[in-house]
Write an enzyme that holds these catalytic residues in place. Structure first.
Site, short mmCIF file in Angstrom:
data_model
loop_
_atom_site.label_atom_id
_atom_site.label_comp_id
_atom_site.label_asym_id
_atom_site.label_seq_id
_atom_site.Cartn_x
_atom_site.Cartn_y
_atom_site.Cartn_z
N THR A 15 53.00 15.68 25.85
CA THR A 15 53.54 15.01 27.03
C THR A 15 54.58 15.84 27.76
OG1 THR A 15 53.16 12.84 26.03
CG2 THR A 15 54.79 12.94 27.80
N ASP A 59 46.22 18.31 23.21
CA ASP A 59 46.87 17.05 22.88
C ASP A 59 47.16 17.06 21.39
OD1 ASP A 59 47.11 13.99 24.06
OD2 ASP A 59 46.65 14.04 21.92
N SER A 60 48.29 16.51 20.99
CA SER A 60 48.64 16.59 19.57
C SER A 60 47.67 15.82 18.69
CB SER A 60 50.08 16.12 19.33
OG SER A 60 50.19 14.73 19.45
N SER A 61 46.92 14.88 19.27
CA SER A 61 45.89 14.18 18.50
C SER A 61 44.80 15.15 18.04
CB SER A 61 45.27 13.06 19.33
OG SER A 61 46.23 12.10 19.69
N ASP A 92 52.63 12.65 18.46
CA ASP A 92 51.80 11.89 17.52
C ASP A 92 51.61 12.59 16.19
OD1 ASP A 92 51.55 9.79 19.25
OD2 ASP A 92 49.56 10.35 19.99
N THR A 168 59.46 11.35 10.21
CA THR A 168 58.26 10.58 10.54
C THR A 168 58.46 9.92 11.90
OG1 THR A 168 56.64 9.04 9.59
CG2 THR A 168 58.94 8.38 9.48
N ARG A 248 48.72 5.35 -0.99
CA ARG A 248 49.91 4.66 -0.49
C ARG A 248 49.99 3.30 -1.18
NH1 ARG A 248 50.07 3.35 4.70
NH2 ARG A 248 52.30 3.69 4.87
N GLN A 280 54.29 2.81 0.44
CA GLN A 280 54.08 2.39 1.83
C GLN A 280 55.41 2.14 2.55
OE1 GLN A 280 51.27 -0.88 2.21
NE2 GLN A 280 50.16 -0.18 0.39
N CYS A 281 56.47 1.96 1.79
CA CYS A 281 57.77 1.69 2.41
C CYS A 281 58.32 2.94 3.09
CB CYS A 281 58.77 1.21 1.36
SG CYS A 281 58.26 -0.29 0.48
#
Length: 344
Positions: A15, A59-61, A92, A168, A248, A280-281
């Site tokens: 972006t 694009d970072s995707s 992303d 993250t 996870r 997952q936390c």
């Protein structure tokens, strides 16, 4: 330490590199070699800046392990000519890239700062200008003896400097897009930049930086949830080239006491597949000995991911699998804190 008073700006895409075409009104990538035309603020930057652009920008995707290796080549081939490196990257997958680079650039002795923006640099309210200018300042910052203040792979975003393999993405819309829940910020930028040097890694300056160019992405991630069906998990674990699983789990590393799950994980271990357990936390760590539901996993050889992010666990496994053909060596190294990525 010899200083060049130069920073290399590496534009991969994202972006931040979008500008609005004055004729059509459409967003389109602009040429970062003409950055001063978009950002008059650059006239006040004390450090010389060179630019390297991905052609075409991505694009970072669409970021891949091959692109990570390309970035490593760009840095390694020019390592002696710059004091630091700033990588402009889409948000992303920025944390995945930062984690991968932290492992691929062994004994890093110069700053590698990833940044980007939530609004294109050509828009009036963009966060991109401050992110770029501050990232360049951090990449050039040094002690009186010439050594850099932050010789790490980091993410800088909206006033926060984070260890790359601890970060993250936490917000798709807000300017505070990243955080590191299990590790302190390395710096906070306000009127001045306040470096928290007690938490910044210190490299061995007597040793060279060693780049790595091999990654093995034979890894899968699956998340436990109520209602997860065994046959679907079994199908995911069938490929013979699969080397590792990132699982996870719940809370501090717990899993349901279902025979099918334990048997699948045990079978995977017997096939030589590493199973790494992460929570997952967003905050906290895996402690499989705390509850019986976690102890079962430990008893069949599941490896603790400690307080690793999922981005870091994946990147670390890809790096170690590229380094070692023996999965036992991979498992052993997953228990080691190699780049400040886990608390052990």
């Amino acid at each position: 330490m010899d200083r060049k008073e130069k920073v290399l700006l590496i534009y991969t895409g994202g972006t931040i590199g979008m500008g609005r075409n004055p004729e059509t009104g459409a967003l389109e990538p602009f040429d970062f070699n003409h950055l001063t035309a978009q950002m008059p603020e650059f006239a006040a930057v004390q450090t010389d800046i060179d630019v390297y652009q991905f052609d075409p920008p991505i694009d970072s995707s669409d970021m891949t392990p091959d692109k990570w290796i390309e970035i490593v080549h760009v840095i390694a081939d020019r390592y002696d000519h710059y004091d630091g490196f700033v990588i402009l990257h889409g948000t992303d997958t920025m944390a995945f890239t930062a984690s991968a680079l932290s492992f691929l650039l062994e004994n890093l002795t110069k700053p590698v700062i990833l940044t980007g923006s939530q609004l294109p640099i050509g828009q009036l309210r963009t966060d991109g200008k401050e992110n770029i200018v501050t990232s360049i300042e951090i990449a050039a910052a040094h002690h009186a003896d010439g050594t850099p203040i932050v010789p790490e792979v980091c993410i800088y975003f909206s006033g926060r400097l984070l260890r790359g393999n601890r970060a993250t993405k936490i917000d798709a819309d807000g300017f505070n897009a990243f955080d590191s829940f299990n590790y302190h910020h390395l710096a906070d930028a306000g009127i001045s930049i306040n470096y928290h040097e007690a938490y910044i890694r210190k490299p061995d300056y007597s040793r060279p930086m060693t780049p790595h160019y091999d990654l093995d992405p034979s890894v899968v991630v699956f998340t436990l949830f109520p209602g997860l069906e065994g046959d679907l998990v079994a199908d995911m674990l069938k490929p013979k080239r699969l080397r590792s699983i990132v699982m996870r789990s719940y809370g501090s590393g717990n899993a349901p006491q279902r025979p099918w799950l334990i048997n699948l994980l045990k079978d995977a271990q017997e096939r030589g597949i590493n199973v790494v357990n992460i929570s997952q936390c967003a905050e906290g760590m895996v402690e499989m000995a705390r509850y019986d539901t976690g102890y079962q996993l430990k008893s069949i050889g599941v490896t603790s991911g400690y307080d690793s992010t999922v981005e870091c666990a994946l990147a670390k496994l890809m790096y170690l699998q590229g380094l070692y053909k023996d999965n036992k060596m991979v498992r052993h190294s997953m228990n080691c804190n190699l780049r400040g990525e886990i608390t052990v």
